[in-house]
Each structure stands twice: as C-alpha cells, then as structure tokens.
Write a protein that holds these residues in place. Structure first.
Motif, PDB file in Angstrom:
ATOM      1  N   ASP A  74       9.644   3.439  -6.374  1.00 33.30           N
ATOM      2  CA  ASP A  74       8.233   3.149  -6.613  1.00 33.30           C
ATOM      3  C   ASP A  74       7.333   3.578  -5.456  1.00 33.30           C
ATOM      4  N   GLY A  75       7.930   4.128  -4.388  1.00 35.76           N
ATOM      5  CA  GLY A  75       7.154   4.628  -3.257  1.00 35.76           C
ATOM      6  C   GLY A  75       6.628   3.561  -2.325  1.00 35.76           C
ATOM      7  N   ASN A  76       7.055   2.309  -2.502  1.00 35.36           N
ATOM      8  CA  ASN A  76       6.501   1.213  -1.704  1.00 35.36           C
ATOM      9  C   ASN A  76       7.430   0.711  -0.602  1.00 35.36           C
ATOM     10  N   ALA A  77       8.670   1.147  -0.593  1.00 35.20           N
ATOM     11  CA  ALA A  77       9.634   0.622   0.382  1.00 35.20           C
ATOM     12  C   ALA A  77      10.401   1.761   1.034  1.00 35.20           C
ATOM     13  N   THR A  78      10.880   1.489   2.249  1.00 33.04           N
ATOM     14  CA  THR A  78      11.681   2.478   2.965  1.00 33.04           C
ATOM     15  C   THR A  78      12.635   1.755   3.901  1.00 33.04           C
ATOM     16  N   SER A  83       1.207   0.939   7.011  1.00 37.29           N
ATOM     17  CA  SER A  83       2.652   0.810   6.818  1.00 37.29           C
ATOM     18  C   SER A  83       3.406   1.418   7.990  1.00 37.29           C
ATOM     19  N   ALA A  84       2.962   2.607   8.422  1.00 40.17           N
ATOM     20  CA  ALA A  84       3.605   3.259   9.563  1.00 40.17           C
ATOM     21  C   ALA A  84       3.437   2.419  10.824  1.00 40.17           C
ATOM     22  N   THR A  85       2.266   1.839  11.010  1.00 38.44           N
ATOM     23  CA  THR A  85       2.014   1.020  12.199  1.00 38.44           C
ATOM     24  C   THR A  85       2.905  -0.216  12.210  1.00 38.44           C
ATOM     25  N   SER A  86       2.994  -0.891  11.081  1.00 41.00           N
ATOM     26  CA  SER A  86       3.838  -2.092  10.993  1.00 41.00           C
ATOM     27  C   SER A  86       5.302  -1.755  11.254  1.00 41.00           C
ATOM     28  N   THR A  87       5.766  -0.650  10.667  1.00 39.40           N
ATOM     29  CA  THR A  87       7.160  -0.257  10.849  1.00 39.40           C
ATOM     30  C   THR A  87       7.447   0.079  12.304  1.00 39.40           C
ATOM     31  N   ASN A  88       6.551   0.817  12.931  1.00 36.37           N
ATOM     32  CA  ASN A  88       6.751   1.170  14.339  1.00 36.37           C
ATOM     33  C   ASN A  88       6.766  -0.080  15.228  1.00 36.37           C
ATOM     34  N   ASN A  89       5.922  -1.046  14.922  1.00 32.48           N
ATOM     35  CA  ASN A  89       5.946  -2.308  15.677  1.00 32.48           C
ATOM     36  C   ASN A  89       7.276  -3.038  15.480  1.00 32.48           C
ATOM     37  N   LEU A  90       7.748  -3.028  14.242  1.00 30.89           N
ATOM     38  CA  LEU A  90       9.044  -3.653  13.946  1.00 30.89           C
ATOM     39  C   LEU A  90      10.162  -2.966  14.717  1.00 30.89           C
ATOM     40  N   GLN A 144       8.079 -12.101   5.690  1.00 27.62           N
ATOM     41  CA  GLN A 144       6.833 -11.372   5.934  1.00 27.62           C
ATOM     42  C   GLN A 144       6.737 -10.927   7.392  1.00 27.62           C
ATOM     43  N   TYR A 145       6.432  -9.638   7.583  1.00 26.98           N
ATOM     44  CA  TYR A 145       6.203  -9.092   8.922  1.00 26.98           C
ATOM     45  C   TYR A 145       4.967  -8.201   8.854  1.00 26.98           C
ATOM     46  N   GLU A 146       3.870  -8.656   9.432  1.00 27.16           N
ATOM     47  CA  GLU A 146       2.591  -7.948   9.370  1.00 27.16           C
ATOM     48  C   GLU A 146       2.276  -7.591   7.915  1.00 27.16           C
ATOM     49  N   THR A 147       2.182  -6.280   7.600  1.00 27.49           N
ATOM     50  CA  THR A 147       1.831  -5.898   6.218  1.00 27.49           C
ATOM     51  C   THR A 147       3.049  -5.678   5.333  1.00 27.49           C
ATOM     52  N   ALA A 148       4.249  -5.993   5.838  1.00 29.46           N
ATOM     53  CA  ALA A 148       5.479  -5.671   5.096  1.00 29.46           C
ATOM     54  C   ALA A 148       6.287  -6.922   4.770  1.00 29.46           C
ATOM     55  N   ASP A 152       0.807  -1.228   0.000  1.00 25.72           N
ATOM     56  CA  ASP A 152       0.000   0.000   0.000  1.00 25.72           C
ATOM     57  C   ASP A 152       0.836   1.273   0.000  1.00 25.72           C
ATOM     58  N   GLY A 153       2.155   1.169  -0.093  1.00 25.54           N
ATOM     59  CA  GLY A 153       2.991   2.360  -0.109  1.00 25.54           C
ATOM     60  C   GLY A 153       3.419   2.769   1.294  1.00 25.54           C
ATOM     61  N   VAL A 154       4.474   3.557   1.368  1.00 24.36           N
ATOM     62  CA  VAL A 154       5.063   3.888   2.662  1.00 24.36           C
ATOM     63  C   VAL A 154       4.210   4.870   3.460  1.00 24.36           C
ATOM     64  N   ASP A 155       3.340   5.643   2.795  1.00 22.85           N
ATOM     65  CA  ASP A 155       2.572   6.662   3.509  1.00 22.85           C
ATOM     66  C   ASP A 155       1.237   6.147   4.036  1.00 22.85           C
ATOM     67  N   ALA A 156       0.923   4.899   3.791  1.00 27.61           N
ATOM     68  CA  ALA A 156      -0.310   4.334   4.335  1.00 27.61           C
ATOM     69  C   ALA A 156      -0.185   4.186   5.849  1.00 27.61           C
ATOM     70  N   GLU A 157      -1.304   4.349   6.541  1.00 30.13           N
ATOM     71  CA  GLU A 157      -1.277   4.276   8.010  1.00 30.13           C
ATOM     72  C   GLU A 157      -0.850   2.889   8.478  1.00 30.13           C
TER      73      GLU A 157
END
Length: 718
Positions: free
Chosen positions: A118-122, A82-89, A148-152, A75-80
C-alpha cells in the motif's frame, strides 16, 4: 542388584545424603543455564543453506538482521516527515547497547522492494553484536520502540525478537503450569500412594533428576547451542518417571513387607526385583530418546540430551536415593494414611478380571481395539508437515503481530531473500544463470546488496534490476520472491532454483526458503536411521529382558499402532484447529510441525516401553514360577495394572498441563504425549497385550537354542 541393595541397606544415610549433596552442588552451575538457552535450532547445520550463511558472514561480512522493524506512516513512505521520523528512529537505535549497525529504506537507496504493497510502510534492519545476548537486546528494542513513534507506528519483528518472545512466553507458561500442575499432582499422588509420606517419594526422585539434569544442560551450553524447549521435556519427564519408578518401588516394598520380610530384606528384594525393572526400563527409554541425536537440528539434539540425562538420573535416584530412604523409613512409608484400606497389592481384583475377560474372547477384542486405533491413525493420511515460525506464538504477542504485518502487507519478501553463491563461474556463466533465475515463477527481482568486486570495481549489470557481485572465489546473487518461505511453496522454489543447469560451476542456494527445505530434508533423510536404531535396540533389550523372540516384536508392533493413533489425533486437532476448544486459541498454519511430531513419537514410544516392561516383568515372574500363560497374564496385570494406570494418569496430567502453553508446539507436545500415554495404558496394556499373549500361548517364550544360550549368559533378568 543384590550387592547394590546390600550396600544401600548398610550405608543408607551415606547413599541418600551423598546423592542429594552431589545434586545440590551441581545446581550451582545448573541454574545458570537458563539464560543461555535458545529458541531456535530448526536449521540443518550441514546443509548448503548453512554454508551460504557462513560464506555471507565470513567472506562478505554480512549476516541476516536479527531485528526487523516495520515503520508504518499515514502519509506514505516518500513523505518528508516519514523520512525524518525514520532517520530519528535509526539514530536512537544506533545508541542502543549491543546494536552493531542499522540500515533503513532511506539509507539503502529507497529500493521499491522495501515498500509495503500500500506504499505506507517500510523496513529498518538492525544487526546485533555477536558478543551479547541477542534476544535480550531485541527484547529491549521491542519494549522501547513498539507502538507510536513520532509520525510512525512501529512494529518490531525478526529472529531475535521472536526468540525473546518465545523465551518469555515459555518462562511464564512454566511458572503457570507448575503453579497449577504441581499442587494437583501432589493431590493425585496422595491418593495413588495412599499416604502423605509415600506421596513425597516421587517428588524426591523427580526433583533430584530434574535439578541434576540442569547441570548437564549447562555443560551443553558451554560447547554448543541448546534449545530452551529441552527444559519442558526435562521437567515433564523427570516428574513422570519419578512417579513411575517410585510407585513401582514402593508397591514392591509394601508387598515384601507384607510377606513377612524385615525392612532390610524387603529393601534388598525391592532393589533386586523392582530395581531391575527400573534399570532396564530406564535403559530402554534412554536408548529410544538417544535416537534424536541422529537428526542434525540442535532443537532435537537438545531434547535427546535432556531426555537421556533426566532418564538416567531418574534411574539413579530410584536405585540409590529411594531404596536408602525406604530402608530408613521402614513402615513409616505408610504414615499419615489417606486411604484406610490395606495398601498391599492384592492377588486378585479388577485388573485380573479384565485380563481373564479379554483372554476368553481374544479375537473379538483384538479386532475391535485394532480397528479403533487404526481408525485414529487414518486421520493422519492427509497430514501436511512443516516447520515452526513466529506463528507458534500467541497472536496477541507483539512479535507475532509484527511478523503478521510483514506477511500480510509486503508481497516482496525482502526480509527473507534467496541468497545464492556461485563458485568457479565465468562472467558469461553468471549472466546466463541470473537470467535463468529471473525467469522462474515467483521471483520478483534479482539483485545484490553489496555491489563491489574484490578489486573494488562495480560489476556490469546483466539485465533490468539484476546485479551480481564477486568477492574472492565467489560471486553472489540475491533473489527476492513473493511467497511464504517456510511453506511447501518455499520448498518448490528452492528445488526449482537448484534444478537450473549449472554443471560447469558450483552453486549453493541459501536464504529462508532453502533453510526450511534443508531442515525438512535433514529430518526425512535421518528418519530411517532413527527408526532402525529404535527398533533394533528395543528388540535386543527386550530379548535380554524376556528371553523371548515374539514378545519384543509384539511390543514394537503395538507401539507403532499406538503411535499411529496418536499422530492421527494430533493431525485432527492441530491441522485445522479442531482442538482449539480444549487447548485455547492458536494460529492455524495448515501444517503439522515435523520436529514436534518426531519428538512426540520418540518420547511416547519410550514411555510405552516403560509400561511394557512394568507389565512383562510381573508376567514373566509368574511364568518363571510355573504359572500357565493365562494365569501369568492375569496375575501379572493384576499386580502391575494399578501401577501402570496410576502412573499413566499422573504422567498424562503432567504433560497435559503443557497444553495450556501459549506456544503451539508445546500444546501439541503436551497433548500428544498425554494422549499416547493414556491409549497405551488402557487399550494396549489392558486389551491388546492379554489378547495377543493368549493367542500366542507357549510361543510367547520361544527362542532358538543359540539365542537362549545368549540370554542365559548375558540376560539382564539374571
């Protein structure tokens, strides 16, 4: 040597078991070295880029993250989500033992340079504590979070991760190589030595040298960084020299026994004759390998240490443990014979016939052989040299996959920025410098990741996306580029930055591209010193061995020709992947690794001198006994040809087994040294040496009177 032989005959058990006990005692510490070795060591520690790294660590309390993680979202890096999954990681990563800090795209303010094209990874950056084994921590992170980790989808890269992967691959490669090479080597040794009992002697010499060398590697790890790759050289060279020296000593012992000498007298004579050759050969090989100490990278220094130590211990084992064993065994050295024919070296045979054939037509043989080697050497004309990176790994390795994701999907190389430290510059000078820097090609943005002056105040912004920050006497600029740092383009951009006019203040350029550039330059600058050391020391030692001016020069020139052919072969095989059908798949970078090429050249040169001395010792022995040049060469080659060829075959097989490694530089190292050994033992020793010695005639042994006086006084042949 006579006194040494006498001592070993009188105290054989003391010498043998005392030497073995000392080696076994050292192994208590030696085997502890394995977990303390590193896979890096390509940087120049005396360069500007290293100074920048030190300033960033000590003054700014920053360091390059040891683990670089890519999180890839549908869903791209700016999706909510994505931010939640990254913060959990990030939170889970912070709980990993050994992790110091964790930053992400979101915690750093969402800079655009941290987003994939492509705006999908960070990115997520992980700093590992200095007081832990960083590669171990990185390996644990990769094992736990890759996939695979949650949505990422998570990819784990970074220097420590690549180091851990290289260590793991090499450990498995060594086990596999030994499982294949050792049994087959033993079979070859049985046929080469002719009996089961004799075939165990090179394993005794090589095993003692290898195990003893691990102790010195352990000592090195207590004081400095030491490369894990040194283990490959130690095992390959230890076994190879064990075979060389044992074959030389056993053959001479059999020869002396066949002449009617008692076991004790045969042992003493073996130490006097073959032992002297072993001693001088070992000194020559060790001195050649010591040239690697000239280079600043600890990758090469580690090979120098490992190589010198294993050579000297091989000599010690061959001159102490082996003669003591021969004296105790006596004729039982021929026990359990596989080859039923007489094992005593023959006075005439195929090698003598080859030498006489060559000496009847020396010009034709010399021309054809030189053209063949020169043709191979010409393949290196278009060689591009570089430094290794993660691409030396098998492309199926997770660390290699993750690194390729960064390389392919992120134009802005956020993980490998250019770090610049300014000293003594005013605000106006910094402003102009930053604007000049931002105008260079391939510079995407210029900024800072710290943001505060010494007094805590924000410094002014000097242009769109451009910031500089001060700390004490320093001001810092960070530039993001869009090229591969470890490439010719990385060298070009580093040179362009260093060419900016900064006559009124000091500028230090660091970062990945500068590290790569400084590493290449460090090798280039020290290469002449290493070459002078090798050539001069070899000429001096060979003169002290032969008393000749011409023979040492001939040996050096032939070795250079042989090395040229080897480098040409490596260029052909690895520059565009032409050799993959033989050694397996590997990533083609379009470059030949500079450090590995230097290492191949030095090791091959040393081993070539090993065989040169084997041959010259027997030729000189015949010449000193009054034989003509033609008879000396023919009889000398007959006496040593089988030894040289057999030793070369087994040694080439030992090193050639490294070509099965998954690490590209080990493929090149194993194949390159094996090729050089075979060329030297066949074309050089069997064809070029007899042809040239025939043409030189009596000049082979000429030297001015003052040099002859030195030789008679200190020559190691007396």
């Amino acid at each position: 040597m006579n006194r040494l032989g006498g001592f070993l005959v009188r105290h054989s058990k003391l010498a043998l078991f005392g030497f073995i006990s000392l080696i076994l005692l050292s192994s208590v510490w030696g085997f502890q070295s394995f977990g303390q070795l590193k896979a890096g060591g390509y940087e120049n520690p005396y360069s500007d880029s290293t100074k920048v790294m030190d300033i960033l660590t000590e003054t700014y309390e920053e360091s390059t993250p040891e683990v670089v993680i890519v999180v890839d979202f549908e869903d791209g890096v700016d999706a909510e989500s994505s931010a939640t999954s990254t913060n959990n990681l990030v939170e889970e990563l912070r709980d990993v033992s050994g992790v110091d800090s964790v930053d992400s795209y979101y915690s750093l303010g969402r800079p655009a340079s941290l987003i994939s094209d492509d705006g999908n990874a960070t990115y997520v950056f992980v700093d590992v504590k200095d007081d832990v084994t960083q590669a171990t921590v990185a390996a644990g992170i990769a094992d736990k979070f890759s996939g695979q980790y949650e949505t990422a989808q998570v990819y784990v890269a970074g220097f420590a991760t690549v180091t851990a992967s290289i260590n793991s691959v090499i450990e498995h490669d060594l086990a596999r190589t030994e499982a294949i090479a050792v049994p087959l080597t033993i079979v070859l040794l049985v046929f080469v030595f002719g009996s089961l009992m004799a075939s165990g002697l090179p394993l005794l010499v090589g095993g003692l040298a290898i195990i003893g060398s691990f102790f010195f590697v352990w000592v090195s790890t207590q004081f400095t960084d030491t490369s894990v790759f040194a283990l490959n050289l130690i095992t390959g060279l230890g076994l190879g020299l064990g075979i060389d020296y044992a074959l030389l000593m056993v053959n001479r012992f059999r020869e002396e026994r066949a002449s009617g000498k008692s076991v004790a007298d045969a042992t003493i004579r073996t130490v006097e004759s073959a032992g002297r050759t072993v001693l001088f050969s070992g000194l020559t090989v060790a001195i050649v390998l010591a040239s690697l100490f000239f280079f600043p990278q600890y990758f090469l220094k580690s090979f120098a240490l490992g190589g010198v130590v294993v050579v000297l211990l091989s000599v010690a084992a061959a001159l102490i443990a082996l003669p003591a064993m021969l004296n105790l065994m006596g004729d039982r050295v021929n026990k359990w014979r596989i080859i039923k024919r007489d094992l005593t070296p023959k006075e005439s045979g195929a090698w003598g016939n080859i030498a006489r054939f060559v000496m009847k037509r020396p010009v034709s043989v010399l021309l054809v052989a030189t053209l063949a080697l020169g043709g191979l050497a010409s393949l290196s004309v278009n060689a591009q040299f570089g430094q290794v990176d993660d691409r030396i790994l098998p492309q199926s390795e997770p660390a290699a996959i993750a690194s390729n994701v960064i390389r392919d999907r992120f134009t802005a190389k956020e993980g490998s920025p250019i770090e610049i430290i300014l000293e003594g510059a005013s605000d106006q000078q910094v402003e102009q410098y930053v604007l000049d820097l931002s105008a260079l090609d391939h510079i995407v943005s210029v900024r800072s990741s710290v943001g505060f002056a010494a007094d805590g105040a924000m410094l002014p912004q000097f242009g769109p996306g451009i910031e500089t920050y001060a700390n004490g006497d320093y001001q810092r600029v960070t530039a993001i580029h869009d090229i591969d740092s470890r490439s010719p383009e990385g060298v070009a951009i580093t040179d362009a930055i260093r060419a900016i006019d900064t006559s009124d203040f000091e500028v230090l350029v660091g970062g990945s591209a500068a590290v790569y550039t400084d590493s290449q330059r460090g090798i280039e600058e020290q290469l002449p010193n290493a070459l002078i050391w090798i050539v001069v020391s070899t000429l001096v030692l060979l003169f002290l061995f032969t008393g000749s001016v011409l023979l040492p020069i001939k040996a050096v020139l032939l070795n250079i020709l042989s090395l040229g052919a080897t480098i040409g072969f490596i260029t052909w095989g690895f520059l565009d992947g032409s050799i993959r059908w033989l050694v397996g798949d590997f990533y083609v970078t379009g470059n030949i690794d500079t450090s590995s090429t230097v290492l191949i050249a030095v090791v091959a040169f040393g081993l070539s001198m090993d065989y040169e001395l084997f041959l010259l010792s027997r030729i000189k022995e015949q010449h000193d006994a009054g034989a003509s040049t033609e008879d000396s060469v023919a009889n000398g080659l007959q006496r040593s040809g089988r030894i040289i060829t057999a030793a070369a075959l087994v040694l080439a097989f030992s090193f050639g087994a490294f070509a099965t490694s998954g690490v590209t530089i080990m493929k090149a190292l194993g194949l390159g040294i094996a090729f050089a050994i075979l060329v030297d033992a066949t074309i050089v020793r069997a064809l070029l040496v007899p042809a040239l010695m025939k043409l030189f005639g009596k000049a082979n042994w000429w030297a001015p009177k003052w040099m002859k006086a030195i030789y008679k006084k200190v020559g190691l042949d007396h």
